[in-house]
Write a protein that holds these residues in place. Structure first.
Motif, PDB file in Angstrom:
ATOM      1  N   PRO A  30     -16.353  65.634   3.696  1.00  0.00           N
ATOM      2  CA  PRO A  30     -17.410  65.066   3.296  1.00  0.00           C
ATOM      3  C   PRO A  30     -18.588  65.906   2.788  1.00  0.00           C
ATOM      4  O   PRO A  30     -19.279  65.553   1.868  1.00  0.00           O
ATOM      5  CB  PRO A  30     -18.024  64.046   4.332  1.00  0.00           C
ATOM      6  CG  PRO A  30     -16.574  64.060   5.216  1.00  0.00           C
ATOM      7  CD  PRO A  30     -16.127  65.320   5.048  1.00  0.00           C
ATOM      8  N   SER A  60     -19.961  66.153  -1.064  1.00  0.00           N
ATOM      9  CA  SER A  60     -21.448  65.509  -1.495  1.00  0.00           C
ATOM     10  C   SER A  60     -22.136  66.508  -2.287  1.00  0.00           C
ATOM     11  O   SER A  60     -23.022  66.528  -3.266  1.00  0.00           O
ATOM     12  CB  SER A  60     -22.247  65.486  -0.200  1.00  0.00           C
ATOM     13  OG  SER A  60     -21.582  64.169   0.388  1.00  0.00           O
ATOM     14  N   GLU A  79     -28.300  65.029   1.904  1.00  0.00           N
ATOM     15  CA  GLU A  79     -28.072  63.977   2.950  1.00  0.00           C
ATOM     16  C   GLU A  79     -27.917  62.493   2.398  1.00  0.00           C
ATOM     17  O   GLU A  79     -27.193  61.804   3.133  1.00  0.00           O
ATOM     18  CB  GLU A  79     -29.340  64.239   3.810  1.00  0.00           C
ATOM     19  CG  GLU A  79     -29.151  65.674   4.420  1.00  0.00           C
ATOM     20  CD  GLU A  79     -30.722  65.717   5.332  1.00  0.00           C
ATOM     21  OE1 GLU A  79     -31.608  64.928   5.213  1.00  0.00           O
ATOM     22  OE2 GLU A  79     -30.789  66.790   5.894  1.00  0.00           O
ATOM     23  N   GLN A  80     -28.556  62.343   1.364  1.00  0.00           N
ATOM     24  CA  GLN A  80     -28.523  61.037   0.760  1.00  0.00           C
ATOM     25  C   GLN A  80     -27.171  60.674  -0.005  1.00  0.00           C
ATOM     26  O   GLN A  80     -26.713  59.600   0.102  1.00  0.00           O
ATOM     27  CB  GLN A  80     -29.551  60.812  -0.353  1.00  0.00           C
ATOM     28  CG  GLN A  80     -31.176  60.561   0.133  1.00  0.00           C
ATOM     29  CD  GLN A  80     -31.997  60.683  -0.970  1.00  0.00           C
ATOM     30  OE1 GLN A  80     -31.587  60.709  -2.126  1.00  0.00           O
ATOM     31  NE2 GLN A  80     -33.168  61.017  -0.823  1.00  0.00           N
ATOM     32  N   GLU A  81     -26.577  61.658  -0.338  1.00  0.00           N
ATOM     33  CA  GLU A  81     -25.233  61.615  -0.959  1.00  0.00           C
ATOM     34  C   GLU A  81     -24.158  61.360   0.126  1.00  0.00           C
ATOM     35  O   GLU A  81     -23.184  60.907  -0.244  1.00  0.00           O
ATOM     36  CB  GLU A  81     -24.918  62.823  -1.873  1.00  0.00           C
ATOM     37  CG  GLU A  81     -23.660  62.590  -2.811  1.00  0.00           C
ATOM     38  CD  GLU A  81     -23.926  61.595  -3.938  1.00  0.00           C
ATOM     39  OE1 GLU A  81     -22.748  60.888  -4.168  1.00  0.00           O
ATOM     40  OE2 GLU A  81     -24.820  61.171  -4.241  1.00  0.00           O
ATOM     41  N   LEU A  82     -24.471  62.180   1.350  1.00  0.00           N
ATOM     42  CA  LEU A  82     -23.363  62.125   2.320  1.00  0.00           C
ATOM     43  C   LEU A  82     -22.698  60.744   2.627  1.00  0.00           C
ATOM     44  O   LEU A  82     -21.443  60.869   2.753  1.00  0.00           O
ATOM     45  CB  LEU A  82     -23.978  62.962   3.372  1.00  0.00           C
ATOM     46  CG  LEU A  82     -22.952  63.388   4.378  1.00  0.00           C
ATOM     47  CD1 LEU A  82     -22.022  64.452   3.909  1.00  0.00           C
ATOM     48  CD2 LEU A  82     -23.661  64.141   5.761  1.00  0.00           C
ATOM     49  N   PRO A  83     -23.436  59.726   2.888  1.00  0.00           N
ATOM     50  CA  PRO A  83     -22.525  58.557   3.348  1.00  0.00           C
ATOM     51  C   PRO A  83     -21.558  58.043   2.215  1.00  0.00           C
ATOM     52  O   PRO A  83     -20.834  57.208   2.788  1.00  0.00           O
ATOM     53  CB  PRO A  83     -23.871  57.400   3.359  1.00  0.00           C
ATOM     54  CG  PRO A  83     -24.792  58.458   3.830  1.00  0.00           C
ATOM     55  CD  PRO A  83     -24.869  59.393   2.880  1.00  0.00           C
ATOM     56  N   HIS A  84     -21.598  58.405   1.059  1.00  0.00           N
ATOM     57  CA  HIS A  84     -20.878  57.938  -0.018  1.00  0.00           C
ATOM     58  C   HIS A  84     -19.477  58.718   0.055  1.00  0.00           C
ATOM     59  O   HIS A  84     -18.502  58.285  -0.616  1.00  0.00           O
ATOM     60  CB  HIS A  84     -21.260  57.864  -1.484  1.00  0.00           C
ATOM     61  CG  HIS A  84     -22.754  57.215  -1.493  1.00  0.00           C
ATOM     62  ND1 HIS A  84     -22.744  55.976  -1.622  1.00  0.00           N
ATOM     63  CD2 HIS A  84     -24.001  57.860  -1.782  1.00  0.00           C
ATOM     64  CE1 HIS A  84     -24.094  55.722  -1.770  1.00  0.00           C
ATOM     65  NE2 HIS A  84     -24.843  56.967  -1.669  1.00  0.00           N
ATOM     66  N   HIS A  85     -19.299  59.888   0.929  1.00  0.00           N
ATOM     67  CA  HIS A  85     -18.046  60.505   0.788  1.00  0.00           C
ATOM     68  C   HIS A  85     -17.467  60.829   2.207  1.00  0.00           C
ATOM     69  O   HIS A  85     -16.669  61.692   2.550  1.00  0.00           O
ATOM     70  CB  HIS A  85     -18.509  61.784   0.206  1.00  0.00           C
ATOM     71  CG  HIS A  85     -18.953  61.776  -0.940  1.00  0.00           C
ATOM     72  ND1 HIS A  85     -18.257  61.424  -2.164  1.00  0.00           N
ATOM     73  CD2 HIS A  85     -20.302  61.812  -1.749  1.00  0.00           C
ATOM     74  CE1 HIS A  85     -18.973  61.509  -3.509  1.00  0.00           C
ATOM     75  NE2 HIS A  85     -20.340  61.754  -2.799  1.00  0.00           N
ATOM     76  N   GLN A  86     -17.635  59.727   3.226  1.00  0.00           N
ATOM     77  CA  GLN A  86     -17.231  59.692   4.523  1.00  0.00           C
ATOM     78  C   GLN A  86     -15.596  59.765   4.623  1.00  0.00           C
ATOM     79  O   GLN A  86     -14.924  60.060   5.448  1.00  0.00           O
ATOM     80  CB  GLN A  86     -17.651  58.827   5.285  1.00  0.00           C
ATOM     81  CG  GLN A  86     -19.142  58.799   5.568  1.00  0.00           C
ATOM     82  CD  GLN A  86     -19.457  60.195   6.147  1.00  0.00           C
ATOM     83  OE1 GLN A  86     -19.184  60.524   7.196  1.00  0.00           O
ATOM     84  NE2 GLN A  86     -20.457  61.019   5.700  1.00  0.00           N
ATOM     85  N   GLN A  87     -14.815  59.205   3.537  1.00  0.00           N
ATOM     86  CA  GLN A  87     -13.387  59.106   3.403  1.00  0.00           C
ATOM     87  C   GLN A  87     -12.738  60.445   3.014  1.00  0.00           C
ATOM     88  O   GLN A  87     -11.868  60.623   2.829  1.00  0.00           O
ATOM     89  CB  GLN A  87     -12.974  58.074   2.574  1.00  0.00           C
ATOM     90  CG  GLN A  87     -13.501  56.814   3.271  1.00  0.00           C
ATOM     91  CD  GLN A  87     -13.319  56.448   4.659  1.00  0.00           C
ATOM     92  OE1 GLN A  87     -11.979  56.793   5.055  1.00  0.00           O
ATOM     93  NE2 GLN A  87     -14.124  55.839   5.400  1.00  0.00           N
TER      94      GLN A  87
END
Length: 248
Positions: free
Chosen positions: A28, A32, A16-24
């Protein structure tokens, strides 16, 4: 998620912490998960080898610096790359072009748009002088008001898929097929070309060496990750390769 690496559970909170870094990314969540698993494999290897550092990133960097060794690009390799990629080192190259854009929208079937675009392309092939008239009538780009003219364009000014075709056409040449981009389907013609100047080798040698060194490093890291992943006992997921943004 029931994923383990060498018997150690992967906490969902890490994903969950990694997820915002791979929205593109295309997927995702999948990206992540892969990233967290690869990072875990690397940190476990850090622990096994007793590598120290101020934080996890520093320890991973130290691990890769120790384990991944690639040769520096020599003069011969740089000269070969320079000879094989002259366009990459050309400056001042311009093309004057015009196009007709057929925009693809959810309300209009792609097959219908493509059929119309192909029919117009054939009409222009038969009567090239009609390009401006047909651009004004059919183009979904504001350039249609001026016969489809895009003015003078430098390499890299357009999206890559358009740019690639644009700079392969000669002066007065019409692309034989529709050009597909994220904006839709294009009929494309180069009106005029202004040739650029190829920079001398000595001016770009260090740039080439840096590029080749980075490419070799990325291949080396990729191979090293493959070795670590192949050696690890990973359950709950199958990694489709071992390339990771965290080490590129």
């Amino acid at each position: 998620m029931g994923i383990t690496v060498n018997g150690i559970d992967i906490d969902d909170a890490l994903i969950e912490q990694e997820l915002p870094h791979h929205q593109q990314a295309a997927n995702p969540l999948k990206q992540s998960v892969h990233e967290v698993v690869l990072r875990t494999v690397l940190l476990q290897e850090v622990g096994r080898l007793g590598i120290e550092g101020s934080d996890d990133d520093a320890r991973i960097e130290a691990l890769l610096a120790r384990e991944v060794r690639v040769p520096e690009a020599d003069l011969a390799a740089c000269e070969t790359y320079y000879r094989n990629h002259p366009r990459q080192f050309t400056r001042g190259e311009l093309v004057e072009a015009r196009h007709i854009l057929f925009q693809v929208t959810p309300s209009v079937p792609l097959e219908l748009v493509r059929g119309t675009a192909e029919a117009i392309l054939e009409a222009i092939k038969a009567e090239p002088a009609r390009f401006g008239e047909l651009a004004a009538q059919y183009s979904n780009c504001s350039s249609g008001a001026v016969g489809g003219s895009l003015g003078q364009l430098a390499r890299g000014a357009c999206v890559p898929e358009f740019d690639d075709v644009l700079f392969r056409l000669g002066a007065g040449e019409l692309a034989g097929n529709l050009v597909e981009t994220r904006f839709g389907l294009h009929i494309l013609e180069v009106v005029r070309r202004i040739d650029g100047v190829v920079l001398p080798f000595d001016a770009v040698r260090s740039q080439i060496a840096d590029y080749l060194g980075t490419a070799a490093w990325q291949r080396g890291v990729h191979q090293y990750l493959q070795i670590l992943v192949g050696r690890a006992r990973i359950e709950g997921i199958t990694l489709e390769g071992s390339q990771s943004p965290l080490v590129q």
